[in-house]
Every structure is written in structure tokens, then in C-alpha cells.
Design a protein around this motif. Sequence first.
Motif, PDB file in Angstrom:
ATOM      1  N   TYR A 353      -1.108   3.813  -0.639  1.00 48.50           N
ATOM      2  CA  TYR A 353      -0.909   3.160  -2.031  1.00 48.50           C
ATOM      3  C   TYR A 353      -1.678   3.840  -2.890  1.00 48.50           C
ATOM      4  O   TYR A 353      -1.255   3.985  -3.963  1.00 48.50           O
ATOM      5  CB  TYR A 353      -1.470   1.732  -1.881  1.00 48.50           C
ATOM      6  CG  TYR A 353      -1.837   1.292  -3.416  1.00 48.50           C
ATOM      7  CD1 TYR A 353      -0.676   0.867  -4.078  1.00 48.50           C
ATOM      8  CD2 TYR A 353      -2.953   0.885  -3.871  1.00 48.50           C
ATOM      9  CE1 TYR A 353      -0.591   0.492  -5.350  1.00 48.50           C
ATOM     10  CE2 TYR A 353      -3.174   0.566  -5.155  1.00 48.50           C
ATOM     11  CZ  TYR A 353      -1.891   0.242  -6.052  1.00 48.50           C
ATOM     12  OH  TYR A 353      -2.068   0.004  -7.443  1.00 48.50           O
ATOM     13  N   ASP A 360       1.127   3.506 -11.062  1.00 46.94           N
ATOM     14  CA  ASP A 360       1.736   2.161 -10.613  1.00 46.94           C
ATOM     15  C   ASP A 360       2.083   1.200 -11.583  1.00 46.94           C
ATOM     16  O   ASP A 360       1.666   1.613 -12.906  1.00 46.94           O
ATOM     17  CB  ASP A 360       0.986   1.426  -9.367  1.00 46.94           C
ATOM     18  CG  ASP A 360       1.526   0.285  -8.820  1.00 46.94           C
ATOM     19  OD1 ASP A 360       2.825   0.234  -8.822  1.00 46.94           O
ATOM     20  OD2 ASP A 360       0.796  -0.379  -8.206  1.00 46.94           O
ATOM     21  N   VAL A 366       7.480  -3.597 -11.213  1.00 44.06           N
ATOM     22  CA  VAL A 366       8.047  -2.400 -10.472  1.00 44.06           C
ATOM     23  C   VAL A 366       9.178  -2.567  -9.607  1.00 44.06           C
ATOM     24  O   VAL A 366       9.515  -3.676  -9.302  1.00 44.06           O
ATOM     25  CB  VAL A 366       6.783  -1.982  -9.326  1.00 44.06           C
ATOM     26  CG1 VAL A 366       6.721  -3.154  -8.288  1.00 44.06           C
ATOM     27  CG2 VAL A 366       7.105  -0.865  -8.772  1.00 44.06           C
ATOM     28  N   SER A 372       7.579   4.726  -6.613  1.00 40.83           N
ATOM     29  CA  SER A 372       6.472   4.318  -5.852  1.00 40.83           C
ATOM     30  C   SER A 372       6.752   2.892  -5.549  1.00 40.83           C
ATOM     31  O   SER A 372       5.738   2.085  -4.947  1.00 40.83           O
ATOM     32  CB  SER A 372       5.469   4.017  -6.980  1.00 40.83           C
ATOM     33  OG  SER A 372       5.732   3.109  -8.196  1.00 40.83           O
ATOM     34  N   SER A 376       4.016   0.678  -3.278  1.00 41.72           N
ATOM     35  CA  SER A 376       3.326  -0.473  -4.048  1.00 41.72           C
ATOM     36  C   SER A 376       3.540  -1.867  -3.632  1.00 41.72           C
ATOM     37  O   SER A 376       2.634  -2.287  -3.080  1.00 41.72           O
ATOM     38  CB  SER A 376       3.648  -0.008  -5.580  1.00 41.72           C
ATOM     39  OG  SER A 376       3.156  -1.374  -6.459  1.00 41.72           O
ATOM     40  N   LYS A 380       0.173  -2.327  -1.201  1.00 46.87           N
ATOM     41  CA  LYS A 380      -0.729  -3.017  -2.315  1.00 46.87           C
ATOM     42  C   LYS A 380      -0.335  -4.786  -2.080  1.00 46.87           C
ATOM     43  O   LYS A 380      -1.384  -5.252  -1.974  1.00 46.87           O
ATOM     44  CB  LYS A 380      -0.303  -2.757  -3.788  1.00 46.87           C
ATOM     45  CG  LYS A 380      -1.422  -3.544  -4.662  1.00 46.87           C
ATOM     46  CD  LYS A 380      -1.351  -3.089  -6.140  1.00 46.87           C
ATOM     47  CE  LYS A 380      -0.024  -3.461  -6.832  1.00 46.87           C
ATOM     48  NZ  LYS A 380      -0.076  -3.322  -8.235  1.00 46.87           N
TER      49      LYS A 380
END
Length: 752
Positions: A353, A360, A366, A372, A376, A380
Motif C-alpha cells: 500500500y 491514492d 478508486v 493502484s 489500495s 488499505k
Amino acid sequence: MSNIKPGLILVLFILVSFSAYSQDDTRAAAAWQVKSYDISAALPQNTAERKLSVKALLNMQNVGNAPGTRVTLRIGSGADVTAVKVYDAAVSFTKGEERLGTSQRSIQRIIVTMPAVQPNGPVSVTVEYTLKVDENSGLNALSPLGSQFLPLSFWYPTPNNHFAPKGADFAPFKLSVTGSGETVISSGTQAGTSFEQKANGQPFFLTGNWDTVESKGVTVFLPKGASEAEKQRAGELAGLAVDAKTYIASLMGNTTELPMRIVAVRQGAGFADAGTILLDYGAFRRPKLDNGTVMTVAESIAKIWLGNSRLVRGEGYGAIREGLSLFIATQFLEKQYGKDVADVERQRQRVAYASVARRDAPLNLVSPLDGSYYSSVANKGAMVWRVLTKQMSAEQFFSYAKTQDPFTVLGLRTTFSNTYEIIDYWQQNATDMNLMVGLPVAAGGEVKVALRNTGGFSAHVNVTATTDKGEKLTTAVSIPGKGFADAVFKTSAKIVRTEVDSDKLYPQLDYSDDVAPRELDESDPLTIIKRAFDKQDFAATEKTARIVLQNLPQFDEVRTWLGRALLAQNRVAEADKEFKAALGEKLPTAFTEAWANIGLAEISVRASQNSAAAGYFEQALLADAEYGSNLAARRGRLRIETSPAAIDDSVKAFFAQFDKTILGGRKAEVDTLIVPGEVSRFSAGAMAGQPSQWQTKVLRVDKIDANRVLVETEISVKRLGSELTESGTATFVLAKIGGVWKLGGVEVFEVR
């Protein structure tokens, strides 16, 4: 209005635009969701034919709030749609292109016009088409060695695919595959070459020839001609899947019983849906189960609850589908192998991450189109769920999760309004948290440590201090958002090291300043170690590795790098100890199984123990970790081999013919020696510049499975009009089709 500044007008415009965008869900519009699929797929009967023929019936529902008179279906750009029906009536349709974000990749839109369908009303749409596959890949392949069509190849039409804002369509399906003559694999219950998936799934299938092992209710499909060791590994993987299922059921409640299948594949490993899991051949050949394979199996089982038995939809769905499944899989890892192994896995997740944290986006924005995305939403996301279950209790959270279908972030937020700082903040904001710790200051029989939090909400953390005698002291502290705090230790001992968030709960922009005095300059210790090793600064490699291992002694990749640095410094006995310790970990990575064995092989070579070295090189190749380790192991094995195994004359004859055909200069003739759909770029490159010399010397042949071998060669090439001779090693895959060898892959090509 004349007194309003232009800049304010711009701000108002942006706010109004954002407000309108955020209310998209309440505008009058039709929206389509698939309730079930019924797909018939016919494979071509001629190996030269590169088209799959498909008839797909989609039963859909208008889940919007307005009548719908058209539906847009997405499908791969290679699809040629010939007919569309709504129920049994032919309807008009148009085709268009849809770019996937900023990439060069695109898919096809099929816009279907139909009589109005009222909100909550059903509609059935049938699409007939052929799908052309120019070049085989792990996503789609048409091959006499086995065909493969996974959802991300967009091989079937659907309104909401992987890149849709609220997630792809998961629905029950029926799937029939004809024309193969081989074993067909999908998910759900099977009758011949037809499957019925009663849970929510995505249609996919594979065909091929496998050996099967039945263990604990799990069917494992092994490479044809599998060894006893591979069958043993299959049993272990089946047991692992059952253990994971039992553990996750204890958290998430009972679920629909689905047939469990684990399938060995050469391409497409890592895909899983509704109880069917694809694993690379190497997973069955390594000396022991590796970390990556165990995590893949555990995550795949978790997704049965998160997407298959219960739908996962809505904004931020990836935080549930990817993030919560990773969190649960890591919890299973801890239960199965211990906290030390799980802590190393969490370290890998943090580092993954941290590599994207500064670019991010909020979790609800996202997209899979972002590079990413998985780093992510998975890594995350797993950390966010860990924080949540710490603060609201795991029992309370999973008691709620058991009842959710569909499972949405909005539903969680509505039920638990006190989760704002835990869920909503990360959903609606990019990560801005960085936790920092200062040097200890002793005064009056206590030690104070200054703390800082750059994030927008409070962090409730443990702060750990280490004394000069190695004693660890821990205190809990709340650090306000955008604020400061102190950790106080009632001790007169000398503090030599302090660490904030020692449990490493929170997603951060940078983890390297969590420790004082600062030990590393970056969040990823492996990057620092590898950079020093590549510069041949082996002392620096050793120093960093030892710092990391003080806190994570089970970090097997770091221990492997330490062994390599020691060996490079000619400290052979120490290197030997580190390599063996790395291989002795409960759950090493494939990287460790490869490079630690290569290290032990090099030590054996130095001691003139070539037989032992050959065994270690063989183990490294079985690990099949990466290009670099495979290349190093092959070169090492060839270097010490004095009496290689006999080479099948038919393999030598193939390459003699291949060399002759390349020199003939006719690409069409070269293509007759290649498995259809494979290595097209290699064959085009081989023909480039019209070779005046192409000579292949076969050095060694290894079995892959009953129909494929891996061939190590030396190649010498000269191009027309050039005096330069290119030479080097190449490793090819040969496949036997109808009793005849054909080129089926290029694993290594180091000809320069």
C-alpha cells in the motif's frame, strides 16, 4: 450578480456540478442488473479456427427508477454480434467502442433498443455472436492443448463489467460447453460438459487434460502425469481449503454449499470464483506450501461469502470484496500458522500500500481502471477492517456481517453511525495520515516521547519503548487529527528505541518515521536491501537485513537476502545457516524457496559437491518463483552438469526442422510448427531481418506434464547483411499435438 467575483462563480459551479454528480443515484434513469445467465458456447472443431461461437441469454431487471427502452451490454472487441432478441423477438442494436480509462485497451458496446421496461420489471435478452481470439493468454485461449475463457476477457455480454462504478454483475448461471472432447471445468454442479451455478457467480470455463485427486470433498485437477509429490501437495491444498472454509464460516455464518475445485494451470493463476480456484503448476511442485498460494486459497474461500453467496455492490465495493476478504484471509493465516507469520504478511500488505499511498484516491472513487486499485482496495481495505474490528469488536462486526445480503459500505455506515472516522473518512478522502514519533526525553523518573498525527482524524495507538536491556514497555495513546500528543513511560531505564502504532493498524503515507532513532529511509525494507545488493554493497545489505530481522525474525525474504549478502562476502558458514533458516520457516514465499536453494547450491559448488548442488538447483526450478531465479538455476545446473540425461531424438529433430524453416524465410511455414495462438510475436521477431544463420543446440529436456516439455537450448543467429553473430540461451516449451511436437511457449530468450 455583477458584484460576484469570477473565482467565486467557478467555485459555485464546481460545487453545483459535484452535487449533481453525487445525486446520480436519485435521478430518473433506468439501471440494469443481471438476475441470471444461460450461456451455450461451442468450441471450433478445426485447430486453425480461432472463433468461439456463443449464444447468451441474460435475464435482467430494471433496478432504476424510470422506464428503460434500451440496454447497453459490454463485450470484448473481438466479438461479432449477429443477432439480438428481446424474449423471442428480434430487435435492432448498434455497436460502439468503449475505452477503458486512459489505457489503449477498449471493449465493445452493444446498445439494444426494446419496448419500455418499467422499474423493477424484468427483461430477457439473447445475444448470438462469435468471439475471435487472435492470440492466447491467461484470460482467453483457443488451443488444442486446452481453451480458457475468464471473465476479464469480456467473453460474454453483460451490462456491468469489472470496471463498472458499483461492481460487476454476479448472478446464478447455466453454462454449456460443446466441441471440446476434453475435461471442462467451471463452477457449480456439473452434468457432462454443462454447469449450473446457483450462487452468484461470473461465467467462465477451462478445457484440458488433468489428473484428479479427491480429498476432503475437494476435487484437485493436477497436471497430467502428476508425480506422487504433486498428489501429496494436492491433498494438503484440499485440506487447507476445507480449514479456511470452516474458519470463515465461524465468522460469517453458514453459506450455500458449493462444489470445491482447485485447478493447476499454466496461465491465469490467481483467478477464483464460487469455489473454483486456479493455481499455477508451481504451487503443486514446491517442496512445501508457500505463502502466496495459501493466501490465494484463503482469499478465494472468503470471497464465497463476499460476492458469491451474498452480493457485494455499491460505492466502495472493492473495500469489501478485496479488502475484507484479505483481512479475513490474514486472520485465518494467523490462526493456522501463528501471529509471527501473519505479522510478516501484514508487513507485505503495508509495503504494497505504501508504494501507492501518495497517489491514492478515496476508496469510493478508486477504480479497477487505476493502476493502484488492488494495492489500495485490498491492502488499505484490509487495514481499515482491522482498525474497525479493533474499535467496535470483531464479534459485533461479524455478527452484523452474517446478516448482510447485499453487503454494502452504505449499509454498514447506516447501521453503525459511530464508524465515521473508521469507514467514511477513508471512503471519502485520500490517505493523509502519517504518524511520527520523537526521541525519548527523560525527566523526573519518567520518559516522554512526542507524537504527531498528520491525518484528519484521531489515531488510537500503542506506543512501544525499548530499553537498553531489551525490555519493551507499551502505553496506549490517542493522537488527535492534525495534532500532537505525548507518550509517557513511568521508568528510569534508558530508552533506546521508540515506535508509534507498534501494532501497525493504520494506513499511512510513510512508515519509515514510525521509529526513533530512524532506522530506515523508506517504508519498504526489501527495496533498500535489493538496491544495496544490486550495487554490490553487501555490507549495507547485511546491515539493513539485520535491522529488519530484529523486529520481524520470520521475514523469510529478508533472511534470504541476508544469506546472499553473506555468501557474496565469502562468509559461507553464516550464509548456509541463513538459507536453511529461511527455508525452515513455516510458510516461506516462492522467492525464498527459489533463491535460498540457489544459495545452497552455490555453497555446494564451492565445496565441489556437485551432486548436492544439482539437487538444490532442481528445487529452485520447482519453486518456479520468477524469471530471474529460474534463469540463475538453469545456468547453474548446466554449469555443473557433466553427464546430462539423454535427449529424445524427436525433440532434436523438431529444432533441426525449426532452424531450417526459419532460414527458408516463409512465416506461414514457420507458423505450422507453432501451437495455434501461441508465441506469434516471437515467430515474427525470429523472421525479422531475414536470418542467414539460425542454429539451435538442445542442451536439456525436462518434463512439464504428459504433453509438454521444457527445452533448454543454445542459439546462434546471424542476420542477412550483418557480420554480427548473436548468441545465448533460450528455454522453449514444446507441446505434443496429435503425436507431433509444436512450439508452445518461450520461457527464456537471452540471445544477444
